[in-house]
Each structure stands twice: as C-alpha cells, then as structure tokens.
Design an enzyme around this catalytic site. Structure first.
Site, PDB file in Angstrom:
ATOM      1  N   CYS A 221       0.838  -1.209   0.000  1.00 22.68           N
ATOM      2  CA  CYS A 221       0.000   0.000   0.000  1.00 22.68           C
ATOM      3  C   CYS A 221       0.874   1.262   0.000  1.00 22.68           C
ATOM      4  O   CYS A 221       1.547   1.555   0.979  1.00 22.68           O
ATOM      5  CB  CYS A 221      -0.895  -0.056   1.240  1.00 22.68           C
ATOM      6  SG  CYS A 221      -1.696   1.473   1.692  1.00 22.68           S
TER       7      CYS A 221
ATOM      8  N   CYS B 118       0.163   3.819   2.684  1.00 24.64           N
ATOM      9  CA  CYS B 118       0.624   3.301   3.979  1.00 24.64           C
ATOM     10  C   CYS B 118       2.100   3.625   4.187  1.00 24.64           C
ATOM     11  O   CYS B 118       2.519   3.984   5.284  1.00 24.64           O
ATOM     12  CB  CYS B 118       0.429   1.793   4.058  1.00 24.64           C
ATOM     13  SG  CYS B 118      -1.296   1.258   3.937  1.00 24.64           S
TER      14      CYS B 118
END
Length: 106
Positions: free
Chosen positions: A30, A33
């Site tokens: 991600c 993230c």
C-alpha cells in the site's frame, strides 16, 4: 518505534492497555501506507511512555481489521480502555493524529 501488533497480541497490547493506543492498519503493498509510516514512527517517539503506538499488517492479521470494519488502508484507530475513540481513514496530516491523542491525554 511502533510495535508490530498481530491478531495473537492485539487483545493484550491494545484492548488491555492502561494507556491510549494508536493502531495503524497497513499493508506492505500500500503506497499511502508507506507515506504514513514515518508519521506513525514520529508519533511513537514523541508520545513514548504516554501512548502505545502499533501497526497491524492486514495481509497477515485479518481478525481485528475485520472486527473493526477496516476496509480501506491505511486506517488508524485510536483506542482508550479497549474502545475505539478515534478513526482516520486514509493519510492525514500528523496534526490530525496528535490532536486526537492530545484530546485523550488532556
């Protein structure tokens, strides 16, 4: 440094904590993230001793991500006394997270 929290340790580290707990639900793949990771680390250092800061890799630990309705990552949940008292989905400025913690800490 933020703790690595797993389904096996979640209850002990998060739900039974006597301090507020900030949990970053994330995954290796991600991009957002990875953008949030340094912010979580900064918060971990700044609030050391006052707040537990941890990360849950949702690919390997789905039980509590599912339990708390984490459908998009990153999602940051703030717990106090085993209850969710704050939720931020997506990347937000550091101030968003620190204000939530400061509100709990008084």
């Amino acid at each position: 440094m933020a703790l690595e929290i797993t389904d096996a340790t979640f209850e002990e580290v998060v739900l039974k904590s006597d301090k507020p707990v900030l949990v970053d639900f994330w995954a290796v793949w991600c991009g957002p993230c990875r953008m949030l990771a340094p912010v979580v680390e900064e918060i971990s250092k700044e609030y050391e001793g006052r707040v537990v800061v941890g990360k849950v890799d949702v690919d390997n630990n789905q039980e509590f991500a599912s339990k708390y309705g984490v459908r998009n990552i990153p999602t940051v949940l703030v717990f106090q006394n085993g209850e969710v008292v704050g939720r931020q989905v997506g990347v937000a400025p550091k101030k968003t997270y620190t204000e939530a913690l400061d509100g709990i800490l008084g």
